[in-house]
Design a protein around this motif. Structure first.
Motif, PDB file in Angstrom:
ATOM      1  N   GLU A   1       0.702  -1.310   0.317  1.00 19.99           N
ATOM      2  CA  GLU A   1      -0.126   0.084  -0.192  1.00 19.99           C
ATOM      3  C   GLU A   1       0.727   0.922   0.055  1.00 19.99           C
ATOM      4  N   GLN A   2       2.144   1.205   0.578  1.00 19.63           N
ATOM      5  CA  GLN A   2       3.312   2.478   0.739  1.00 19.63           C
ATOM      6  C   GLN A   2       3.663   2.416  -0.303  1.00 19.63           C
ATOM      7  N   GLN A   3       3.346   1.170  -1.802  1.00 23.24           N
ATOM      8  CA  GLN A   3       4.522   1.529  -2.431  1.00 23.24           C
ATOM      9  C   GLN A   3       3.477   1.775  -3.228  1.00 23.24           C
ATOM     10  N   VAL A   4       2.249   1.327  -3.329  1.00 20.55           N
ATOM     11  CA  VAL A   4       1.147   2.101  -4.174  1.00 20.55           C
ATOM     12  C   VAL A   4       1.013   3.355  -3.891  1.00 20.55           C
ATOM     13  N   GLU A   5       0.828   4.304  -3.271  1.00 18.29           N
ATOM     14  CA  GLU A   5       0.968   5.660  -2.445  1.00 18.29           C
ATOM     15  C   GLU A   5       1.814   6.432  -3.296  1.00 18.29           C
ATOM     16  N   GLU A   6       2.980   6.005  -3.419  1.00 18.59           N
ATOM     17  CA  GLU A   6       4.372   6.216  -3.613  1.00 18.59           C
ATOM     18  C   GLU A   6       4.175   6.576  -5.071  1.00 18.59           C
ATOM     19  N   ARG A   7       3.614   5.330  -5.505  1.00 17.08           N
ATOM     20  CA  ARG A   7       3.840   5.979  -7.385  1.00 17.08           C
ATOM     21  C   ARG A   7       2.757   6.773  -7.768  1.00 17.08           C
ATOM     22  N   GLU A   8       1.747   6.999  -6.562  1.00 16.27           N
ATOM     23  CA  GLU A   8       0.530   7.555  -7.144  1.00 16.27           C
ATOM     24  C   GLU A   8       0.916   9.348  -7.539  1.00 16.27           C
ATOM     25  N   GLN A   9       1.885   9.551  -6.237  1.00 13.86           N
ATOM     26  CA  GLN A   9       1.861  10.681  -6.026  1.00 13.86           C
ATOM     27  C   GLN A   9       3.520  11.207  -7.109  1.00 13.86           C
ATOM     28  N   THR A  10       4.159   9.980  -7.112  1.00 16.84           N
ATOM     29  CA  THR A  10       5.205  10.232  -8.245  1.00 16.84           C
ATOM     30  C   THR A  10       4.255  10.461  -9.983  1.00 16.84           C
ATOM     31  N   ILE A  11       3.093  10.016 -10.375  1.00 17.98           N
ATOM     32  CA  ILE A  11       2.560  10.429 -11.072  1.00 17.98           C
ATOM     33  C   ILE A  11       2.089  11.835 -10.862  1.00 17.98           C
TER      34      ILE A  11
END
Length: 562
Positions: A433-443
């Protein structure tokens, strides 16, 4: 001698059966032709009076409904159906849907005879009956349409609006939806809601076009012209009225179209000779109210032309018609009928609630008695089963006791393993979940950076510098303001389409109806340009045309969304 009466009786019976079968076949054929070929159905129902007199009460009542329906569809006078409709009203009971149909056409006959009070009573009673037949949407739709028109003509606009909205909910075809939306848009035009009026009327025109009915298309275009006229958009009003007159079938009355077209030509001052031609032509084909307005327009036109004698004649005729129009008594009668109808509907609802309450009470009492019997019987059976089960359970319990102890130990071990596995899975889930959130912020951040880079690239272009320079002009008159030339606009479009290709592809795929100009406008809104600068990009010296462009884009996007 004994056989002869028997043979005569059999012969008469066979003749009556044959005649009955022929009548049923005739009615069936007329019913099948009714929707697509009403004129053929009307010809088929053209039966001699002496033959009608031989019909049974049932056949005569059904014949009255078919004849009235065919006559109404052919837009002919319902007067010849008057006595037959009275037969149908006497034959059918208030709990039969045919009674509502008979009341519909009896009411329309009353409208034709200008007896608004009787018509209102018929339509209200018909609606009361048809409520018990939820599948009869066609009849309900026609009753609502007729009643709403009477309310509207009498000045009860809010009440008519409620009826038109209910009518729209009953529509099942494109033609019915077009008719309902025509009525609703007229109400919004009356209260000066311009956007709602034009949106609904255009939607009504689209439904009319989808239905393929040339008369409804012409009526929708005529109404759209009247609404543009009421909002002082005379060029659009003139355009749609010409379309309506061109598409109106020859057999239909052209008076209203002639009058509106002549009046619009008079207002615009484009062709007074044509205005005089159409207004004069309209006099013989319009209602008494429209004739008064037509005479007033002819008076003004002849007065401007200097023909005061003819103008005075028109004015005298106009005054005579105005003096003869009295609506107050009719409106009061209709208001009383509306109140009585609403009262009857409330009483009927209370009666239905009372009946439902009684039925529910009886059903509840029977259910409780039945439930008590079942509980008592179950109690007796249960005591017997408990005694038998107790003896069997005592033996089984001893056998299960030992196996349960083993099972408990195994389950405790399994629980320990599952808890450990659950903790591991939870840690893994939290990590993902932390990885998904980080990737969404990056996008999100990359999209913003991409937009900033595109804006920066656009700001480096020569055409951007040209737009900025033009937007900083200081001129006393906006008409003297310089804007982008056609070549510069083409250069701007090429630059924008090259930089914002991804965004344009997304818009074109989502909203195919958007034009290149629309796409260019939406891209320019993404940049840092001010509204005036964007207007200069399109060759405008002010931002007013941008508001119209925004509205058109919104309409196209809404059409795609719907």
């Amino acid at each position: 001698m004994k056989i002869t009466p028997v043979l005569l009786s059999l012969l008469l019976l066979l003749l009556s059966c044959s005649q009955s079968n022929e009548t049923e076949a005739l009615f069936l054929n007329a019913d099948l032709l009714m929707e697509d070929h009403p004129d053929s159905a009307l010809n088929l129902l053209n039966i001699q009076p002496e033959i009608i007199e031989e019909f049974s009460d049932k056949d005569c009542a059904y014949y009255a409904l078919l004849l009235a329906r065919a006559t109404d569809k052919c837009k002919q006078s319902l007067l010849p159906c008057d006595s037959l409709l009275n037969v149908a009203l006497d034959y059918y009971d208030d709990d039969e849907k045919e009674k509502a149909v008979a009341l519909l056409y009896k009411g329309r006959l009353a409208v034709e005879m200008e007896e608004a009070e009787e018509a209102t009573t018929c339509f209200q009673k018909g609606l009361t009956i048809i409520q018990d037949f939820p599948k009869e949407l066609k009849t309900k739709n026609l009753l609502l349409s007729s009643l709403g028109n009477i309310y509207f003509d009498a000045g009860y606009y809010d009440k008519s609006m409620e009826i038109y909205e209910t009518m729209y909910e009953c529509c099942t075809t494109d033609l019915e939806k077009s008719i309902a939306l025509n009525n609703i848009s007229t109400y919004y035009c009356l209260i000066e809601e311009k956007d709602s009026t034009l949106m609904l009327q255009r939607k009504a025109l689209n439904y009319a076009i989808a239905s393929g009915d040339s008369l409804q298309i012409a009526m929708s275009e005529h109404n759209l012209s009247l609404e543009f006229d009421s909002f002082d958009e005379l060029d659009s009003a003139l355009y749609y009225e010409k379309m309506a007159l061109e598409g109106l079938p020859q057999k239909e009355n052209h008076g209203n179209c002639y009058f509106n077209l002549g009046d619009l030509l008079l207002k615009t001052g484009k062709n007074k000779d044509s205005a005089l031609y159409y207004l004069t032509k309209a006099l013989d084909d319009v209602s008494i109210e429209s004739k008064a307005s037509c005479l007033k327009s002819l008076y003004n036109l002849e007065k401007e032309n200097g023909d005061y004698k003819t103008a005075n004649t028109y004015l005298e005729e106009h005054s005579a018609i105005i003096d003869s129009l009295f609506y107050m008594e009719q409106s009061t009668e209709i208001q009383q009928l509306i109140y009585e109808y609403n009262t009857k509907m409330r009483v009927r609802e209370e009666q239905l609630k009372g009946k439902r309450t009684i039925h529910c009470t009886i059903a509840g009492f029977v259910s409780i008695c039945f439930l008590i019997i079942l509980i008592y019987q179950n109690y007796i059976n249960r005591k017997k089963r408990i005694q038998l089960q107790y003896e069997q359970s005592l033996e089984q319990t001893q056998n299960k006791l030992s196996s349960l102890e083993t099972t408990i130990e195994n389950n405790q071990l399994m629980i320990t393993l599952l808890k450990q596995e659950k903790n591991n899975l939870k840690q893994e889930h939290d990590s993902k979940e932390q990885q998904v959130e980080e990737r969404e912020q990056t996008i999100t951040r990359l999209k913003e950076e991409k937009q900033q880079l595109l804006n920066w690239l656009f700001a480096q272009s020569n055409i951007y510098q040209k737009v900025i320079t033009l937007s900083k002009q200081v001129v006393p008159d906006k008409k003297e303001m310089k804007v982008l030339t056609t070549a510069e606009q083409e250069q701007l479009k090429n630059t924008i389409f090259e930089l914002y290709n991804d965004y344009i592809s997304f818009l074109h795929k989502t909203y195919p109806k958007l034009t290149e100009s629309d796409l260019l406008f939406l891209c320019l809104q993404k940049t840092s340009l001010e509204p005036l600068s964007i207007a200069i990009c399109f060759g405008y010296s002010n931002t007013h045309p941008l508001n119209q462009k925004k509205y058109k884009i919104k309409v196209r996007m809404d059409e795609e969304g719907s």
